[in-house]
Design an enzyme around this catalytic site. Structure first.
Site, PDB file in Angstrom:
ATOM      1  N   PRO A  18       0.854  -1.195   0.000  1.00  0.00           N
ATOM      2  CA  PRO A  18       0.000   0.000   0.000  1.00  0.00           C
ATOM      3  C   PRO A  18       0.886   1.241   0.000  1.00  0.00           C
ATOM      4  CG  PRO A  18       0.060  -0.975   2.205  1.00  0.00           C
ATOM      5  CD  PRO A  18       0.835  -1.896   1.294  1.00  0.00           C
ATOM      6  N   ALA A  20       0.243   5.387  -0.131  1.00  0.00           N
ATOM      7  CA  ALA A  20      -0.695   6.510  -0.235  1.00  0.00           C
ATOM      8  C   ALA A  20      -0.244   7.418  -1.375  1.00  0.00           C
ATOM      9  CB  ALA A  20      -0.731   7.270   1.084  1.00  0.00           C
ATOM     10  N   CYS A 102       3.567   3.141   8.795  1.00  0.00           N
ATOM     11  CA  CYS A 102       3.814   4.390   8.070  1.00  0.00           C
ATOM     12  C   CYS A 102       4.571   5.380   8.942  1.00  0.00           C
ATOM     13  CB  CYS A 102       2.484   4.979   7.620  1.00  0.00           C
ATOM     14  SG  CYS A 102       2.710   6.395   6.593  1.00  0.00           S
ATOM     15  N   ARG A 227       8.078   0.547  -3.842  1.00  0.00           N
ATOM     16  CA  ARG A 227       8.505   1.658  -4.695  1.00  0.00           C
ATOM     17  C   ARG A 227       8.945   1.250  -6.088  1.00  0.00           C
ATOM     18  NH1 ARG A 227      12.643   3.662  -0.447  1.00  0.00           N
ATOM     19  NH2 ARG A 227      12.540   1.412  -0.107  1.00  0.00           N
TER      20      ARG A 227
HETATM   21  C1  LIG Z   1       4.826   7.098  -1.328  1.00  0.00           C
HETATM   22  C2  LIG Z   1       4.674   6.024  -0.277  1.00  0.00           C
HETATM   23  C3  LIG Z   1       3.470   5.890   0.399  1.00  0.00           C
HETATM   24  C4  LIG Z   1       3.302   4.888   1.362  1.00  0.00           C
HETATM   25  N1  LIG Z   1       2.086   4.756   1.985  1.00  0.00           N
HETATM   26  C5  LIG Z   1       1.883   3.730   2.840  1.00  0.00           C
HETATM   27  C6  LIG Z   1       0.589   3.491   3.376  1.00  0.00           C
HETATM   28  O1  LIG Z   1      -0.387   4.190   3.101  1.00  0.00           O
HETATM   29  N2  LIG Z   1       0.456   2.434   4.240  1.00  0.00           N
HETATM   30  C7  LIG Z   1       1.518   1.620   4.566  1.00  0.00           C
HETATM   31  O2  LIG Z   1       1.339   0.688   5.351  1.00  0.00           O
HETATM   32  N3  LIG Z   1       2.743   1.833   4.055  1.00  0.00           N
HETATM   33  C8  LIG Z   1       2.931   2.837   3.187  1.00  0.00           C
HETATM   34  N4  LIG Z   1       4.161   2.991   2.594  1.00  0.00           N
HETATM   35  C9  LIG Z   1       5.235   2.002   2.867  1.00  0.00           C
HETATM   36  C10 LIG Z   1       5.196   0.859   1.826  1.00  0.00           C
HETATM   37  O3  LIG Z   1       4.016   0.120   1.929  1.00  0.00           O
HETATM   38  C11 LIG Z   1       6.396  -0.086   2.012  1.00  0.00           C
HETATM   39  O4  LIG Z   1       6.319  -0.639   3.286  1.00  0.00           O
HETATM   40  C12 LIG Z   1       7.743   0.627   1.844  1.00  0.00           C
HETATM   41  O5  LIG Z   1       7.746   1.467   0.721  1.00  0.00           O
HETATM   42  C13 LIG Z   1       8.902  -0.391   1.740  1.00  0.00           C
HETATM   43  O6  LIG Z   1       8.761  -1.212   0.613  1.00  0.00           O
HETATM   44  P1  LIG Z   1       9.637  -0.946  -0.756  1.00  0.00           P
HETATM   45  O7  LIG Z   1      11.068  -0.857  -0.351  1.00  0.00           O
HETATM   46  O8  LIG Z   1       9.333  -2.121  -1.607  1.00  0.00           O
HETATM   47  O9  LIG Z   1       9.137   0.354  -1.308  1.00  0.00           O
HETATM   48  C14 LIG Z   1       4.370   4.011   1.672  1.00  0.00           C
HETATM   49  C15 LIG Z   1       5.584   4.151   0.973  1.00  0.00           C
HETATM   50  C16 LIG Z   1       5.741   5.117   0.005  1.00  0.00           C
HETATM   51  C17 LIG Z   1       7.050   5.227  -0.731  1.00  0.00           C
END
Ligand SMILES: Cc1cc2nc3c(=O)[nH]c(=O)nc-3n(C[C@H](O)[C@H](O)[C@H](O)COP(=O)(O)O)c2cc1C
Length: 331
Positions: A18, A20, A102, A227
């Site tokens: 997820p 946002a 978050c 991401r």
């Molecule tokens: C722009 C953005 C928005 C995010 N919004 C949420 C969210 O609404 N809820 C949540 O649990 N994590 C949120 N995250 C965290 C991601 O779900 C994830 O845990 C984090 O990006 C690490 O994973 P990755 O390295 O694959 O990006 C957000 C991350 C990003 C970059």
């Protein structure tokens, strides 16, 4: 390698995280088409006074999405979270996911998101209130802890299991880390050894090989990708192929990339309307084409386009090389 949450079985151990402002319905649908087996809505506030805002209404729109519909809720007051869970189930949520991962200031200031990890009693109250309020599976998303000196994911995982949480996602960073440094998977591995509920590993998975490495190292039931999907939504198909066959992931053709991007822009406009859809499309265009050598030439046209038709035409010309050829002739 299917995995399950409660009664729901997913064809592959692969989820879109997820995010946002990113994982709206059109993006979730794109990622599902490209191989993500599980998607989660952008977080929805538990504050009832915001339920009728256009932003929350759009976030709660799941029309035409393949199930199970997983809705993430955020907040720090147990009764309010329970009420939000009931409300979202009444609006079609089939799984409720609780956001304790978050690090955003806006979320943490009101003692929600990863700020909650500081207070394990409050965590337990929220989890009991939510699991007691709805009949659908409730899942939890956390970081490894509040601060590097206090990595309490293991404690929180045991609380989660005791409170009836049906799956746990762990991002391998603490709240203090925000997005700095590298995600670590040792804590996720230890949590997986300690609990019976499915564990989903998350953080910095940006290639099919990394996906395999994280699955093997943590023994997690599934992985979640965030991401990198903004830039390469086709990564889901590459990961599945690699997990299933061990074969090197293939880069999609330009024709495929063009088709996915253009159909995504059309879906954004259908979902948000032309004015907002075109603006949201600009972000996705930048993410997906931004790494290309020739993108700077076409970028101003794409960012200034006021209609989807202009964006689509420019993208078509860009992929056709027609744009580059006329640029070469003119310069
Ligand atoms: C722009 C953005 C928005 C995010 N919004 C949420 C969210 O609404 N809820 C949540 O649990 N994590 C949120 N995250 C965290 C991601 O779900 C994830 O845990 C984090 O990006 C690490 O994973 P990755 O390295 O694959 O990006 C957000 C991350 C990003 C970059």
């Amino acid at each position: 390698m299917p995995f399950s949450i409660g009664p729901y079985r997913f064809d592959a151990p692969l989820a879109l995280a997820p995010m946002a402002g990113v994982t709206d319905r059109p993006f979730r649908q794109l990622c599902r088409r490209l191989g993500a087996a599980m998607t989660v809505s952008e977080m929805i506030t538990s504050r009832p006074e915001l339920r009728d805002s256009r932003k929350t209404r759009l976030r709660m729109n799941h029309d035409g999405e393949p199930g199970p519909i997983i809705v993430q809720i955020a907040g720090g007051i147990p009764e309010m979270m329970a009420d939000a869970a009931r409300y979202n189930v009444s609006r079609g949520a089939q799984v409720i996911d609780i956001n304790m991962g978050c690090p955003a200031k806006k979320v943490c200031r009101v003692d929600a998101g990863s700020a909650l990890l500081r207070d394990s009693k409050l965590v337990a109250s929220i989890l009991r209130a939510v699991t007691g309020a709805v009949d659908v599976p409730v899942t939890l998303k956390i970081r490894t802890g509040w601060a590097r000196a206090r990595r309490n994911a293991l404690e929180i995982a045991r609380i989660a299991e005791d409170c009836g949480i049906r799956a746990l996602t762990i991002h391998g960073r603490t709240r203090e880390d925000r997005f700095a440094g590298d995600a670590e998977y040792e804590t996720i591995r230890r949590v997986k050894q300690a609990v019976q509920i499915p564990v989903i590993a998350n953080g910095d998975i940006d290639s099919a090989k990394k996906a395999r490495m994280v699955m093997d190292f943590t023994a997690a039931d599934a992985i979640m990708v965030g991401r990198i999907a903004q830039r390469r939504p086709w990564i889901f198909g590459q990961i599945i192929r690699y997990l299933n066959t061990g074969l090197e992931p293939e880069e999609p053709s330009n024709a495929e990339k063009q088709h996915w991007l253009c159909s995504h822009i059309k879906n954004l406009v259908a979902f948000y309307g032309e004015h907002q859809g075109v603006r949201i499309a600009r972000k996705h265009i930048n993410w997906q084409l931004g790494q290309d050598d020739n993108y700077d030439i076409v970028r101003p046209l794409l960012m200034q386009a006021e209609t989807a038709a202009q964006q689509l035409e420019t993208i078509e010309a860009y992929f056709d090389q027609r744009f580059l050829e006329s640029y070469d002739r003119a310069s």
